[in-house]
Design an enzyme around this catalytic site. Structure first.
Site, PDB file in Angstrom:
ATOM      1  N   GLU A 132      -6.774   1.737   8.665  1.00  0.00           N
ATOM      2  CA  GLU A 132      -5.848   1.055   7.761  1.00  0.00           C
ATOM      3  C   GLU A 132      -5.295  -0.250   8.327  1.00  0.00           C
ATOM      4  O   GLU A 132      -4.094  -0.364   8.596  1.00  0.00           O
ATOM      5  CB  GLU A 132      -4.687   1.980   7.373  1.00  0.00           C
ATOM      6  CG  GLU A 132      -5.124   3.213   6.616  1.00  0.00           C
ATOM      7  CD  GLU A 132      -3.958   3.967   5.968  1.00  0.00           C
ATOM      8  OE1 GLU A 132      -2.810   3.504   6.060  1.00  0.00           O
ATOM      9  OE2 GLU A 132      -4.209   5.005   5.351  1.00  0.00           O
ATOM     10  N   GLU A 151      -8.921  10.360   4.942  1.00  0.00           N
ATOM     11  CA  GLU A 151      -7.605  11.013   4.847  1.00  0.00           C
ATOM     12  C   GLU A 151      -7.296  11.261   3.384  1.00  0.00           C
ATOM     13  O   GLU A 151      -7.483  10.371   2.540  1.00  0.00           O
ATOM     14  CB  GLU A 151      -6.468  10.120   5.382  1.00  0.00           C
ATOM     15  CG  GLU A 151      -6.437   9.949   6.864  1.00  0.00           C
ATOM     16  CD  GLU A 151      -5.304   9.027   7.323  1.00  0.00           C
ATOM     17  OE1 GLU A 151      -4.292   8.870   6.604  1.00  0.00           O
ATOM     18  OE2 GLU A 151      -5.458   8.432   8.407  1.00  0.00           O
TER      19      GLU A 151
HETATM   20  C1  FCB Z   1      -1.742   6.940   6.462  1.00  0.00           C
HETATM   21  C2  FCB Z   1      -1.903   6.923   7.966  1.00  0.00           C
HETATM   22  C3  FCB Z   1      -1.684   8.266   8.614  1.00  0.00           C
HETATM   23  C4  FCB Z   1      -0.571   9.060   7.951  1.00  0.00           C
HETATM   24  C5  FCB Z   1      -0.729   9.071   6.451  1.00  0.00           C
HETATM   25  C6  FCB Z   1       0.315   9.858   5.714  1.00  0.00           C
HETATM   26  O1  FCB Z   1      -1.376   5.663   6.046  1.00  0.00           O
HETATM   27  O2  FCB Z   1      -3.182   6.481   8.308  1.00  0.00           O
HETATM   28  O3  FCB Z   1      -1.465   8.060   9.979  1.00  0.00           O
HETATM   29  O4  FCB Z   1       0.644   8.617   8.362  1.00  0.00           O
HETATM   30  O5  FCB Z   1      -0.757   7.764   5.968  1.00  0.00           O
END
Ligand code: FCB
Length: 451
Positions: A161, A361
Site C-alpha cells: 500500500e 488483504e
Molecule cells: C491495511 C494495512 C494493514 C492493516 C489493514 C487494516 O491498510 O495494509 O496493515 O492495517 O489495513
C-alpha cells in the site's frame, strides 16, 4: 474456486505483531518514533510488545497450521534485516529464517513483503521517502533479504500500500512520519514507485525465478451521483488514488492529467529521465488489498475552507470528498461492499489482461466480545464469506485470481488506532498474550477444508 494451487492464507505485518523492538539488533523505525510521540496513536499505544510474535512465533505458526492455510503473508522489518550501515544483521535474519523453516515444515508457503511501512528511522533522518536515495537503500535491503532467504522464499512483494506510505504519511499526517504537505506526498509517491522498480530488479538479480509482486489498496471508486462534476471527481480520485501506482508500474507512465491537476503542489521535478523505465518492471502477480468502496463527490469548498473545516488530514486530492453510503459499517467506519470487489477485479483484469491477481488483504474490525464460551464474531464471518463469494464471481468471469488472504491472523496494532480495533481471526489478550481463536477462525478453517 477449486484449484489445488489456489492460496488460502492469512496476513500480518512486522510492526503490527512482532514487538521486541529493542531485541536482536533491530534498529528503530519511523513507527517507533511516531507511536512514542504523544497524540499520534490512540490511547498512546505503541508496538513495543504488540502480539509479542518475536517470542511467540512458534505458537503462531501452530495457529496457522491448525487453521489449514497453505500460505502466510507477512513482512520483514527492514531494520531487523540490516544494521544502521545497511549491512546484514544476522540476528534478525536468523529470526525470519527460523520462522520460514517452521512454515515450510507445515507446508505453508511464505509470501514475504519487504516494506510494510516500518522505515528505519535513520533513513527518515536523512529525508525518508522525500529523499531519492531511500529508493536505492530499499533496493540494497531487498538484495540482502533475497540473498539470505531466497533459497526458501519464492514469493516476494516489494511494497504494501504505497498510497498509505505517501498520502496518509506525508499529506494526511495520520501515519509516520506524520507530515501534512500534499507536495511531499507526491514526491514520496514517486520515490516509492522508484523503490518498487529498483526492488524488483534487485529481487530478480538474486533469484531469477522469483514470483514478484506489489500490493496496492486499489480503491473501488464510484461517483456519488451521475452528475458530470461527481463523475469527474471520481476520475480524479482514480488518478491520484490508483493510477499513480498502476500507471508507472504496469504501463510506464503517470496518468494523463495528474501532473497538471496537482501542479499547485508540485512541479514533479523529482521525476528523472529514466525513472519510468525503471519503475515499469514485469510482474508475476499483483496483490489487491480490499476493505470497502469509495463513493466520491465533487467538493465545492476551496482547499482553504476544507482545511479550516477538517484540517489537512482530509487531503487526498483537494477536489474530491467522500460520502459514506448507507448500510452497515465495520468498526473502522468503512462500508461493506463485496460487489465492488468483483467490480474492481474485473476492471483490473480488463485493463491488464492475464496478470494474476491475489487478494493480499481482506477482513474486518468489529467490536468483538469475549464470552465464557468464546468470541462469537458472526459479523466477521458474514463479511469474509461475502467477499470470498465476490472473488469467486470475478473468477467465474475469467479474472485470474490466485489467492485470498484474510487480514489478519491475529488482533494486532492497528497503526494510528492502536489496539482499539481488532481484525484477527484470533483474539489476543494483550495483558497475558493469550491467543483465543474466534468463531471466524473455525469458520475459515472449515471453508478452506472444503477445497
Ligand atoms: C491495511 C494495512 C494493514 C492493516 C489493514 C487494516 O491498510 O495494509 O496493515 O492495517 O489495513
Amino acid at each position: 474456486m477449486k484449484t489445488d494451487s489456489f492460496r488460502w492464507g492469512a496476513a500480518t505485518a512486522s510492526y503490527q505483531i512482532e514487538g521486541a523492538v529493542r531485541e536482536g539488533g533491530r534498529q528503530p523505525s519511523i513507527w517507533d518514533t511516531f507511536s512514542h510521540t504523544p497524540g499520534r496513536v490512540a490511547h498512546g499505544d505503541n508496538g513495543d510488545v504488540a502480539c509479542d510474535h518475536y517470542h511467540r512465533w512458534a505458537e503462531d505458526v501452530g495457529l496457522l497450521a491448525d487453521l489449514g492455510v497453505n500460505a502466510y503473508r507477512f513482512s520483514l522489518a527492514w531494520g531487523r534485516m540490516v544494521d544502521s550501515a545497511g549491512r546484514p544483521n544476522q540476528a534478525g535474519i536468523d529470526f525470519y529464517s527460523r520462522l520460514i523453516d517452521a512454515l515450510l515444515q507445515r507446508n505453508i508457503t511464505p509470501v514475504v513483503t519487504l516494506y510494510h511501512w516500518d522505515l528505519p528511522q535513520i533513513l527518515d533522518d536523512a529525508g525518508g521517502w522525500l529523499n531519492r536515495d531511500t529508493a536505492y537503500r530499499f533496493a540494497d535491503y531487498a538484495a540482502i533479504a533475497v540473498a539470505q532467504l531466497g533459497d526458501r522464499v519464492n514469493d516476494w512483494t516489494t511494497l504494501n500500500e504505497p498510497w498509505c506510505s505517501s498520502f496518509l504519511s506525508y499529506a494526511a499526517g495520520q501515519h509516520a512520519p506524520g507530515h501534512t504537505s500534499p507536495g511531499e506526498a507526491l514526491r514520496a509517491a514517486h520515490h516509492l514507485n522508484l523503490a518498487h522498480g529498483l526492488g524488483v530488479q534487485a529481487i530478480r538479480s538474486e533469484h531469477s525465478n522469483a514470483c514478484v509482486s506489489v500490493v496496492c489498496n486499489l480503491h473501488a471508486i464510484f461517483p456519488a451521483s451521475d452528475s458530470t462534476a461527481d463523475i469527474a471527481a471520481a476520475e480524479r480520485l482514480r488518478r491520484v488514488g490508483n493510477d499513480i501506482w498502476t500507471g508507472p508500474m504496469l504501463d510506464g507512465k503517470y496518468p494523463a492529467g495528474l501532473m497538471d491537476e496537482t501542479a499547485a503542489y508540485s512541479d514533479w521535478s523529482f521525476v528523472h529521465d529514466d525513472d519510468l523505465a525503471i519503475i515499469r518492471q514485469p510482474l508475476d502477480a499483483f496483490g489487491v488489498n480490499y476493505y470497502s468502496s469509495s463513493h466520491v463527490f465533487a467538493d465545492k469548498r476551496t482547499l482553504t475552507q476544507r482545511i479550516a473545516d477538517a484540517g489537512p488530514t482530509c487531503w487526498v486530492a483537494d477536489y474530491v470528498d467522500f460520502k459514506t453510503p448507507s448500510g452497515p459499517l465495520t468498526a473502522m467506519g468503512w462500508n461493506i461492499d463485496p460487489a465492488a470487489l468483483t467490480w474492481l477485479l474485473k476492471d483490473f483484469a480488463a485493463r491488464w489482461p492475464g496478470l494474476p491477481v491475489f487478494i493480499s488483504e481482506n477482513g474486518a474490525a468489529f467490536d468483538d466480545l469475549v464470552t465464557p464460551d468464546g468470541v462469537h464474531d458472526q459479523a466477521r464471518i458474514d463479511y469474509i464469506e461475502a467477499h470470498i463469494h465476490a472473488v469467486e464471481a470475478a473468477m467465474a468471469s475469467g479474472v485470474p485470481v490466485t489467492g485470498y488472504f484474510v487480514w489478519s491472523l491475529l488482533d494486532n496494532f492497528e497503526w494510528a488506532l492502536g489496539f482499539s480495533r481488532r481484525f484477527g481471526l484470533v483474539w489476543v489478550d494483550y495483558a497475558t498474550q493469550k491467543r483465543t481463536p474466534k468463531d471466524s477462525y473455525t469458520w475459515y478453517q472449515e471453508r478452506i477444508s472444503r477445497h
